[in-house]
Design a protein around this motif. Structure first.
Motif, PDB file in Angstrom:
ATOM      1  N   GLU A 202       3.032   3.801  12.499  1.00  0.00           N
ATOM      2  CA  GLU A 202       3.586   2.595  11.876  1.00  0.00           C
ATOM      3  C   GLU A 202       4.564   3.012  10.786  1.00  0.00           C
ATOM      4  OE1 GLU A 202       2.038  -1.403   9.599  1.00  0.00           O
ATOM      5  OE2 GLU A 202       0.777   0.354   9.630  1.00  0.00           O
TER       6      GLU A 202
ATOM      7  N   ARG B 253       6.936   1.762   7.472  1.00  0.00           N
ATOM      8  CA  ARG B 253       7.059   0.701   6.476  1.00  0.00           C
ATOM      9  C   ARG B 253       8.281  -0.135   6.805  1.00  0.00           C
ATOM     10  NH1 ARG B 253       2.883   0.792   3.323  1.00  0.00           N
ATOM     11  NH2 ARG B 253       2.067   2.809   2.772  1.00  0.00           N
TER      12      ARG B 253
ATOM     13  N   LYS C 168       7.673  -7.019   6.742  1.00  0.00           N
ATOM     14  CA  LYS C 168       6.231  -7.284   6.767  1.00  0.00           C
ATOM     15  C   LYS C 168       5.798  -7.773   5.391  1.00  0.00           C
ATOM     16  CE  LYS C 168       5.133  -3.961  10.319  1.00  0.00           C
ATOM     17  NZ  LYS C 168       4.454  -2.734  10.653  1.00  0.00           N
TER      18      LYS C 168
ATOM     19  N   VAL D   7       3.897  -8.241   2.018  1.00  0.00           N
ATOM     20  CA  VAL D   7       3.065  -7.379   1.177  1.00  0.00           C
ATOM     21  C   VAL D   7       2.669  -8.157  -0.066  1.00  0.00           C
ATOM     22  CG1 VAL D   7       4.055  -5.193   1.986  1.00  0.00           C
ATOM     23  CG2 VAL D   7       5.070  -6.352   0.042  1.00  0.00           C
TER      24      VAL D   7
ATOM     25  N   ASN E 293       0.196  -3.885  -0.717  1.00  0.00           N
ATOM     26  CA  ASN E 293      -0.656  -3.864   0.473  1.00  0.00           C
ATOM     27  C   ASN E 293      -0.112  -4.826   1.518  1.00  0.00           C
ATOM     28  OD1 ASN E 293      -2.632  -2.074  -0.639  1.00  0.00           O
ATOM     29  ND2 ASN E 293      -3.336  -3.788  -1.867  1.00  0.00           N
ATOM     30  N   ARG E 294      -0.154  -4.413   2.777  1.00  0.00           N
ATOM     31  CA  ARG E 294       0.294  -5.274   3.868  1.00  0.00           C
ATOM     32  C   ARG E 294      -0.627  -6.479   3.982  1.00  0.00           C
ATOM     33  NH1 ARG E 294       0.316  -3.651  10.149  1.00  0.00           N
ATOM     34  NH2 ARG E 294       0.875  -5.685  10.918  1.00  0.00           N
TER      35      ARG E 294
ATOM     36  N   VAL F  24      -1.933  -9.585   6.379  1.00  0.00           N
ATOM     37  CA  VAL F  24      -2.014 -10.090   7.751  1.00  0.00           C
ATOM     38  C   VAL F  24      -2.785 -11.401   7.698  1.00  0.00           C
ATOM     39  CG1 VAL F  24      -2.864  -9.654  10.084  1.00  0.00           C
ATOM     40  CG2 VAL F  24      -2.047  -7.746   8.682  1.00  0.00           C
TER      41      VAL F  24
END
Length: 60
Positions: free
Chosen positions: A9, A11, A15, A17, A22-23, A25
């Motif tokens: 993966e 960065r 996405k 954060v 921190n990602r 989801v």
């Protein structure tokens, strides 16, 4: 400290954060239309499920 990359993966600024980097989801991404989903981590299986009250429970 940022989490290590998983399976190559990379960065990506697109996405989401949080303020700590921190990602993020969404639970709906993991669950879809289901009430629960199994997650495997370090050879152990866990279940993430929603309650009728809209809470999340993670059990081993």
């Amino acid at each position: 400290m940022p989490s290590p990359l998983v399976s190559g993966e990379r960065r990506n600024a697109s996405k989401p954060v949080d303020s700590a980097g921190n990602r993020v989801v969404k639970a709906s991404t993991l669950l879809g239309e289901r009430q629960s989903v199994d997650i495997e981590y370090n050879g152990q299986r866990y279940r993430l499920q929603t309650t009728k009250a809209g809470k999340l429970i993670l059990t081993k």
